[in-house]
Design a protein around this motif. Structure first.
Motif, short mmCIF file in Angstrom:
data_model
loop_
_atom_site.label_atom_id
_atom_site.label_comp_id
_atom_site.label_asym_id
_atom_site.label_seq_id
_atom_site.Cartn_x
_atom_site.Cartn_y
_atom_site.Cartn_z
N LEU A 232 0.83 -1.21 0.00
CA LEU A 232 0.00 0.00 0.00
C LEU A 232 0.86 1.25 0.00
N PRO A 244 -2.38 -9.45 -2.53
CA PRO A 244 -3.23 -8.76 -1.54
C PRO A 244 -3.54 -7.31 -1.94
N LEU A 247 -5.99 -7.48 -4.75
CA LEU A 247 -7.32 -7.85 -4.26
C LEU A 247 -8.01 -6.65 -3.61
N LYS A 248 -7.23 -5.86 -2.89
CA LYS A 248 -7.79 -4.64 -2.27
C LYS A 248 -8.31 -3.70 -3.35
N VAL A 251 -11.56 -5.08 -4.63
CA VAL A 251 -12.68 -4.84 -3.70
C VAL A 251 -13.17 -3.41 -3.82
N ASP A 252 -12.21 -2.47 -3.87
CA ASP A 252 -12.60 -1.06 -3.95
C ASP A 252 -13.41 -0.80 -5.21
N GLN A 253 -13.06 -1.47 -6.29
CA GLN A 253 -13.74 -1.20 -7.53
C GLN A 253 -15.05 -2.00 -7.66
N TYR A 255 -16.64 -4.18 -5.27
CA TYR A 255 -17.54 -4.48 -4.16
C TYR A 255 -18.18 -3.20 -3.66
N GLN A 256 -17.31 -2.26 -3.25
CA GLN A 256 -17.85 -1.05 -2.67
C GLN A 256 -18.10 0.04 -3.71
N GLY A 257 -17.42 -0.04 -4.83
CA GLY A 257 -17.62 0.96 -5.87
C GLY A 257 -19.02 0.85 -6.45
N TRP A 262 -19.54 -9.14 -7.84
CA TRP A 262 -19.10 -9.97 -6.72
C TRP A 262 -18.32 -11.18 -7.18
N VAL A 265 -14.71 -10.40 -7.43
CA VAL A 265 -14.08 -10.27 -6.12
C VAL A 265 -13.82 -11.64 -5.51
N LEU A 266 -14.81 -12.53 -5.62
CA LEU A 266 -14.69 -13.85 -5.00
C LEU A 266 -13.65 -14.70 -5.70
N SER A 269 -10.30 -13.56 -4.70
CA SER A 269 -9.97 -13.99 -3.33
C SER A 269 -9.48 -15.42 -3.33
#
Lengths: 297, 303
Positions: A232, A244, A247-248, A251-253, A255-257, A262, A265-266, A269
């Motif tokens: 990071l 990692p 993957l972050k 997720v930002d793009q 899952y939460q974006g 999904w 993301v899965l 992972s």
């Protein structure tokens, strides 16, 4: 050698206290409980793999059905298109092997110094090796960044492994304990035959310490594979990311974006986790010994 | 002048990598961050001396208070729960004979091989308030599960729940300790008519007290530095960060934000030094208390 390594090896055959456990019903009871616990630990994995193989509309549906329905393996094609997963996998592997190799060899080198030689200040210096284990990483975070910044290496992968060239307290401790168990006459005999100190290290200490070296290597490989904070801080270019860090970003793009995907993301992972699980199955014995000996997580 | 023996010189050759590392990556940065903690430094200009300003600011920063509260809350729940559960698992393993023990041990450790970011991601799904597996499971019993990932009151309990999936190392350490309890002791107690609980309470527990004490220390120290999982779940993304307020603000996450998002390097260094001192004090207290509570075999032999 009969150091902690041997003592810590679980005696699987030995059996528990020879209680009244002989009766069948009791025996079954003692298998039912751990089986139930196992199900709790395993099921999240099962869910992850199954959900990664389902179409997005079914991600959350039927969480207790342990097979994907409908089956959507194309998720694993989509994830390679959505992100440079292969590059991240290679980055993680290369950095992990370099970081683990560097820390293992340098720690062995230093450990040999502590185990073989008698010199003024040895106990004090070894005490400070142990003391550095207590130093939380957060304290050195900012100045370490400033060091890499001043030599222009932020934005590269170098800070992710270069610090490992100088040994690490945990492994120095582990390897020293191991080498102390080597009878001294083994080294002295080689000295009489004219071996140099470097020979002693490379030809005697390293081969003899192999079990402990493998423990150190596997542990550092895992630590490097897990690391999120350093990538990071130091990596900006997505092409240089580790799994990692990647993957972050996913997720930002996704899952939460605003654009929920999904299944991507899965699947990412699973790809981040699977290689380590495979390594674990091959190196299991070393993990168990390593944890029992050093208490490292 | 006293001559240095060649052997001593060689010893220092072997220690050299570590000595360099100690100076460049440990002691140097430690001192540097202490110095920086008395300055204002944004990476672009020169550090500007502000005395104790950063520490005074910490005392008034509501986010520090929140982060400390969250971290302490998490630690206070995670440490006892994780050790109690790991001890239960280790006791189970200790009753099993033959190959089955190895299989169960593998399964118990498996979650610890999942990278923390992946753990965080997995639990975002499992703890999803509308459709996650955890709430669907609770639903089977007619319980309506909370909004684990969005309700500020439930975010921390959710994180504690997630942390309890990762008991592998603690279990293995305690299991190794249980294996070293001499069988003669428990057998003798059994002959004397001691019950199961009595044997556990007066023999097993004292015999493994140093291992229990050890995991209390390392689990506390690592809980105070919780970062990866929460960062993966709740930080880095503006939408996610705003939706939960500061309910998931952990101390190290805040430190990281201050240092690398806002470039408040001086303030972050002050935060880091306070953490360092807290961990130091906790370790010292635990060692002192531990010395009174822990049964060490050596004392017996010496006495």
């Amino acid at each position: 050698m009969t150091t902690a390594l041997d003592r810590a090896r679980p005696r699987v055959e030995a059996g528990g206290p020879a209680d009244d456990a002989g009766r069948g019903s009791r025996k079954i009871f003692f298998l039912v409980m751990p089986s139930a616990a196992s199900a709790l630990f395993l099921y999240p994995f099962v869910w992850l793999v199954v959900a990664s193989l389902k179409p997005r509309s079914r991600t959350f549906a039927d969480p207790f059905v342990p097979w994907p329905h409908p089956f959507a393996p194309e998720n694993y094609l989509a994830v390679w298109d959505a992100a440079p997963m292969l590059a991240w996998l290679v980055n993680t592997l290369v950095i992990g092997v370099v970081a683990a190799g560097a820390v293992t060899l340098s720690s062995a080198f230093v450990a040999f110094g502590f185990a073989y030689f008698r010199f003024p200040g040895r106990n004090l210096l070894f005490g400070s090796v142990l003391a550095t284990m207590m130093l939380p990483a957060a304290v050195t975070l900012v100045p370490t960044y400033l060091i890499w910044n001043s030599v222009g290496l932020t934005g590269t992968q170098v800070p992710l492994w270069a610090g490992n060239l100088f040994g690490s307290a945990f492994y120095i401790f582990l390897l020293r304990q191991f080498l102390l168990g080597v009878p001294r006459y083994v080294f002295e005999a080689a000295r009489v035959d004219g071996a140099s100190y470097l020979d002693l290290f490379w030809r005697i200490a390293v081969p003899l310490a192999r079990p402990a070296l493998i423990i150190a290597f596997i542990f550092e490989l895992k630590a490097s594979w897990f690391d999120l904070m350093k990538p990071l801080i130091y990596l900006q270019d997505p092409a240089l990311y580790t799994l990692p860090r990647g993957l972050k970003a996913i997720v930002d793009q996704f899952y939460q974006g605003g654009d929920p995907k999904w299944e991507i993301v899965l699947a990412a992972s699973v790809i981040t986790t699977l290689p380590l699980v495979v390594i674990f199955f091959f190196g299991q014995r070393h993990f168990v010994q390593g944890i029992a000996t050093t208490g490292r997580r | 002048m006293r001559r240095i023996r060649p052997e001593t010189r060689w010893a220092y050759v072997f220690l050299l990598p570590w000595l360099i590392g100690l100076l460049v990556f440990q002691l140097g940065p430690m001192v540097a961050s202490l110095v920086l903690s008395f300055t204002d430094f944004d990476l672009i200009g020169d550090p500007e001396f502000v005395g104790l300003g950063n520490y005074a600011r910490m005392a008034q920063d509501p986010k520090v208070l929140r982060a400390v509260g969250n971290t302490v809350y998490y630690t206070a729940l995670h440490v006892p729960l994780s050790i109690a559960l790991a001890l239960a698992l280790a006791l189970m393993l200790n009753r099993i004979t033959g190959r089955a023990a190895g299989v169960f041990r593998t399964i118990f450790y498996l979650p610890s091989m999942t990278p923390y970011v992946a753990v965080g991601v997995l639990f975002l799904f499992l703890l999803n308030g509308q459709a996650g597996m955890v709430n669907q499971f609770l639903g089977l019993f007619g319980i309506e599960g909370p909004q684990w990932t969005t309700d500020p009151d439930w975010i921390l309990p959710g994180i504690v729940l997630m942390s309890l999936w990762n008991l592998g190392s603690t279990t293995i350490i305690l299991f190794a300790a249980l294996r070293n309890v001499p069988r003669e002791l428990t057998e003798a107690a059994m002959i004397d008519g001691a019950g199961r609980w009595q044997r556990f309470r007066s023999i097993t527990l004292p015999m493994i007290s140093s291992a229990v004490f050890f995991v209390v220390i390392i689990n506390t120290i690592s809980a105070l530095q919780m970062f990866d999982q929460v960062y993966a779940m709740f930080f880095g993304n503006q939408v996610a960060q705003q939706s939960h307020g500061d309910a998931a603000l952990f101390y190290v996450a805040y430190l990281f934000q201050q240092a690398f998002q806002f470039l408040h390097m001086g303030y972050a260094s002050a935060l880091a030094w306070v953490l360092f001192l807290v961990i130091l004090v906790i370790t010292l207290i635990q060692v002192k208390v531990g010395n009174r509570l822990v049964y060490y075999e050596a004392e017996e032999h010496a006495g």
